[in-house]
Write a protein that holds these residues in place. Sequence first.
Motif, PDB file in Angstrom:
ATOM      1  N   ALA A 184      11.182   3.904   9.444  1.00 32.56           N
ATOM      2  CA  ALA A 184      11.978   4.963   8.828  1.00 32.56           C
ATOM      3  C   ALA A 184      11.819   4.949   7.318  1.00 32.56           C
ATOM      4  CB  ALA A 184      13.447   4.797   9.214  1.00 32.56           C
ATOM      5  N   ASN A 185      11.706   3.751   6.734  1.00 36.07           N
ATOM      6  CA  ASN A 185      11.534   3.620   5.284  1.00 36.07           C
ATOM      7  C   ASN A 185      10.465   2.589   4.979  1.00 36.07           C
ATOM      8  OD1 ASN A 185      12.508   1.748   2.746  1.00 36.07           O
ATOM      9  ND2 ASN A 185      12.674   3.938   2.300  1.00 36.07           N
ATOM     10  N   VAL A 186       9.581   2.908   4.049  1.00 33.38           N
ATOM     11  CA  VAL A 186       8.563   1.974   3.573  1.00 33.38           C
ATOM     12  C   VAL A 186       8.792   1.761   2.088  1.00 33.38           C
ATOM     13  CG1 VAL A 186       6.114   1.563   3.168  1.00 33.38           C
ATOM     14  CG2 VAL A 186       6.866   2.592   5.316  1.00 33.38           C
ATOM     15  N   SER A 187       8.952   0.498   1.684  1.00 32.54           N
ATOM     16  CA  SER A 187       9.235   0.162   0.288  1.00 32.54           C
ATOM     17  C   SER A 187       8.169  -0.790  -0.231  1.00 32.54           C
ATOM     18  CB  SER A 187      10.617  -0.490   0.182  1.00 32.54           C
ATOM     19  OG  SER A 187      10.853  -0.985  -1.113  1.00 32.54           O
ATOM     20  N   VAL A 188       7.518  -0.399  -1.329  1.00 30.20           N
ATOM     21  CA  VAL A 188       6.514  -1.240  -1.975  1.00 30.20           C
ATOM     22  C   VAL A 188       7.059  -1.646  -3.336  1.00 30.20           C
ATOM     23  CG1 VAL A 188       4.139  -1.446  -2.754  1.00 30.20           C
ATOM     24  CG2 VAL A 188       4.670  -0.016  -0.771  1.00 30.20           C
ATOM     25  N   THR A 189       7.593  -2.864  -3.412  1.00 29.37           N
ATOM     26  CA  THR A 189       8.105  -3.354  -4.695  1.00 29.37           C
ATOM     27  C   THR A 189       7.066  -4.215  -5.402  1.00 29.37           C
ATOM     28  OG1 THR A 189       9.139  -5.232  -3.576  1.00 29.37           O
ATOM     29  CG2 THR A 189      10.485  -3.275  -3.910  1.00 29.37           C
ATOM     30  N   GLY A 190       5.981  -4.550  -4.696  1.00 29.21           N
ATOM     31  CA  GLY A 190       4.865  -5.271  -5.299  1.00 29.21           C
ATOM     32  C   GLY A 190       3.720  -4.310  -5.532  1.00 29.21           C
ATOM     33  N   GLU A 191       2.585  -4.606  -4.956  1.00 29.88           N
ATOM     34  CA  GLU A 191       1.419  -3.742  -5.106  1.00 29.88           C
ATOM     35  C   GLU A 191       0.641  -3.732  -3.805  1.00 29.88           C
ATOM     36  OE1 GLU A 191      -2.547  -3.215  -7.941  1.00 29.88           O
ATOM     37  OE2 GLU A 191      -0.964  -4.658  -8.455  1.00 29.88           O
ATOM     38  N   LEU A 192       0.266  -2.541  -3.379  1.00 31.78           N
ATOM     39  CA  LEU A 192      -0.467  -2.363  -2.132  1.00 31.78           C
ATOM     40  C   LEU A 192      -1.830  -1.771  -2.447  1.00 31.78           C
ATOM     41  CD1 LEU A 192      -0.490  -2.410   0.973  1.00 31.78           C
ATOM     42  CD2 LEU A 192       0.592  -0.157   0.945  1.00 31.78           C
ATOM     43  N   ARG A 193      -2.870  -2.479  -2.066  1.00 31.07           N
ATOM     44  CA  ARG A 193      -4.240  -2.049  -2.354  1.00 31.07           C
ATOM     45  C   ARG A 193      -4.984  -1.878  -1.040  1.00 31.07           C
ATOM     46  NH1 ARG A 193      -5.250  -6.997  -6.647  1.00 31.07           N
ATOM     47  NH2 ARG A 193      -3.749  -6.309  -8.242  1.00 31.07           N
ATOM     48  N   ASN A 194      -5.576  -0.702  -0.861  1.00 33.22           N
ATOM     49  CA  ASN A 194      -6.236  -0.482   0.421  1.00 33.22           C
ATOM     50  C   ASN A 194      -7.757  -0.532   0.338  1.00 33.22           C
ATOM     51  OD1 ASN A 194      -6.733   2.100  -0.752  1.00 33.22           O
ATOM     52  ND2 ASN A 194      -6.908   2.982   1.310  1.00 33.22           N
ATOM     53  N   GLY A 195      -8.326  -0.705  -0.832  1.00 36.47           N
ATOM     54  CA  GLY A 195      -9.773  -0.845  -0.938  1.00 36.47           C
ATOM     55  C   GLY A 195     -10.501   0.273  -0.219  1.00 36.47           C
ATOM     56  N   SER A 196     -11.422  -0.094   0.661  1.00 37.56           N
ATOM     57  CA  SER A 196     -12.217   0.908   1.379  1.00 37.56           C
ATOM     58  C   SER A 196     -11.643   1.212   2.756  1.00 37.56           C
ATOM     59  CB  SER A 196     -13.658   0.409   1.524  1.00 37.56           C
ATOM     60  OG  SER A 196     -13.690  -0.791   2.270  1.00 37.56           O
ATOM     61  N   LYS A 197     -10.444   0.729   3.045  1.00 35.16           N
ATOM     62  CA  LYS A 197      -9.835   0.945   4.353  1.00 35.16           C
ATOM     63  C   LYS A 197      -8.973   2.202   4.355  1.00 35.16           C
ATOM     64  CE  LYS A 197     -11.621  -2.786   6.039  1.00 35.16           C
ATOM     65  NZ  LYS A 197     -12.653  -2.733   7.092  1.00 35.16           N
TER      66      LYS A 197
ATOM     67  N   GLN B 175       9.340   4.319  -1.067  1.00 31.86           N
ATOM     68  CA  GLN B 175       9.752   3.850  -2.389  1.00 31.86           C
ATOM     69  C   GLN B 175       8.624   3.010  -2.964  1.00 31.86           C
ATOM     70  OE1 GLN B 175      13.322   1.526  -2.496  1.00 31.86           O
ATOM     71  NE2 GLN B 175      13.025   0.876  -4.610  1.00 31.86           N
ATOM     72  N   PHE B 176       8.068   3.470  -4.106  1.00 32.45           N
ATOM     73  CA  PHE B 176       6.974   2.757  -4.757  1.00 32.45           C
ATOM     74  C   PHE B 176       7.445   2.323  -6.146  1.00 32.45           C
ATOM     75  CE2 PHE B 176       4.475   6.043  -2.219  1.00 32.45           C
ATOM     76  CZ  PHE B 176       4.329   5.197  -1.126  1.00 32.45           C
ATOM     77  N   ASP B 177       7.701   1.031  -6.303  1.00 29.58           N
ATOM     78  CA  ASP B 177       8.146   0.529  -7.599  1.00 29.58           C
ATOM     79  C   ASP B 177       6.976   0.184  -8.505  1.00 29.58           C
ATOM     80  OD1 ASP B 177      10.676   0.849  -6.745  1.00 29.58           O
ATOM     81  OD2 ASP B 177      11.125  -1.272  -6.444  1.00 29.58           O
ATOM     82  N   ASN B 178       5.819  -0.068  -7.909  1.00 33.55           N
ATOM     83  CA  ASN B 178       4.633  -0.387  -8.690  1.00 33.55           C
ATOM     84  C   ASN B 178       3.474   0.477  -8.213  1.00 33.55           C
ATOM     85  OD1 ASN B 178       5.402  -2.563 -10.602  1.00 33.55           O
ATOM     86  ND2 ASN B 178       6.032  -3.579  -8.716  1.00 33.55           N
ATOM     87  N   ASP B 179       2.306  -0.101  -8.105  1.00 38.69           N
ATOM     88  CA  ASP B 179       1.126   0.685  -7.791  1.00 38.69           C
ATOM     89  C   ASP B 179       0.816   0.675  -6.305  1.00 38.69           C
ATOM     90  OD1 ASP B 179       0.753   1.172 -10.460  1.00 38.69           O
ATOM     91  OD2 ASP B 179      -0.548  -0.578 -10.738  1.00 38.69           O
ATOM     92  N   VAL B 180       0.387   1.823  -5.836  1.00 36.58           N
ATOM     93  CA  VAL B 180      -0.279   1.909  -4.538  1.00 36.58           C
ATOM     94  C   VAL B 180      -1.688   2.355  -4.873  1.00 36.58           C
ATOM     95  CG1 VAL B 180      -0.350   2.989  -2.287  1.00 36.58           C
ATOM     96  CG2 VAL B 180       1.845   2.515  -3.350  1.00 36.58           C
TER      97      VAL B 180
END
Length: 294
Positions: free
Chosen positions: A248-261, A271-276
């Motif tokens: 229901a809710n996705v929260s990124v308080t750190g950093e999420l990197r997906n590269g080539s995926k 909720q994105f507190d930093n970088d996606v």
Amino acid sequence: TNTLYIRASDAGKLAALSQLALGDETLTGDLTINGNAIFNGKTSLLANTITSTGTLTAGAQPMSLPADQISLGGALPGTGKLSVAQRTAGRALQIGGTATNTATTTLDDAFLGQIGNTFTDVTIGNASTGAITTGGAVSINNTTSVRGASVTVDHAVNAGYKNVSVFADEINVNATVTGTGPLQLAGNTRTAIEVGTSGSTQSLSLAPASLQNLDTTFSQLVIGSSDTQSISIPGIHTVAHNPELRAANVSVTGELRNGSKNLKLSADSWQFDNDVSVTTGSAGTFTLTAFSSG
């Protein structure tokens, strides 16, 4: 205790039944089937111990085997759904290997071979199952769901191309898990998931070491389910699979990197507190879509 026997000469009559239940919660003894038996209807065999000496043919209808111990003397072919779990709530369950503890329900190597690869779906464990462990290397030959209080993988697991789902409040992957189909990880009773952490007593924690033991050849890694309320990523997490975060809710308080995926977030709120971050020029995609609750 009581023991129920079905003679080989009578077993064929079971094929004419649309639904069959042998045993119930009050049966404290054993259920023994001597000879071959064909079950064409929906079947539930419930006892402390289930023993057969011949082939049990499940047909196309669902078969349920709630028992604290299962010993089959022959194959268990079927083309419908198969559910296997302990009878006693909270009892531990071992997948693969050989039985080493009478206090644990063991689905040993022989049993895994006896169920073959023609069932449409195999469910191991249920919401009341205790700790689930592997007793040796395991090959998964059917679309399979595993559900229990916790799941610990200490031996190599080969899921092949089958769909595999694991529902547990603690998941620890200490050995390599390979496969080319989709893999889903979600809680059993816990509705919150933390990615990249360990040791939470409130959420399903997916530690970096566990995620690293999941081979990158899975076609998709789904984290969460229709019952998941929140997924949080408090640290830096680099995606090594093609993940879908489903809650229901996705929260990124750190950093999420997906590269080539290919990264997909299925949620009603984000909720994105930093970088996606998506690697510039990569072949990966980043998709946001609505969450469908169950």
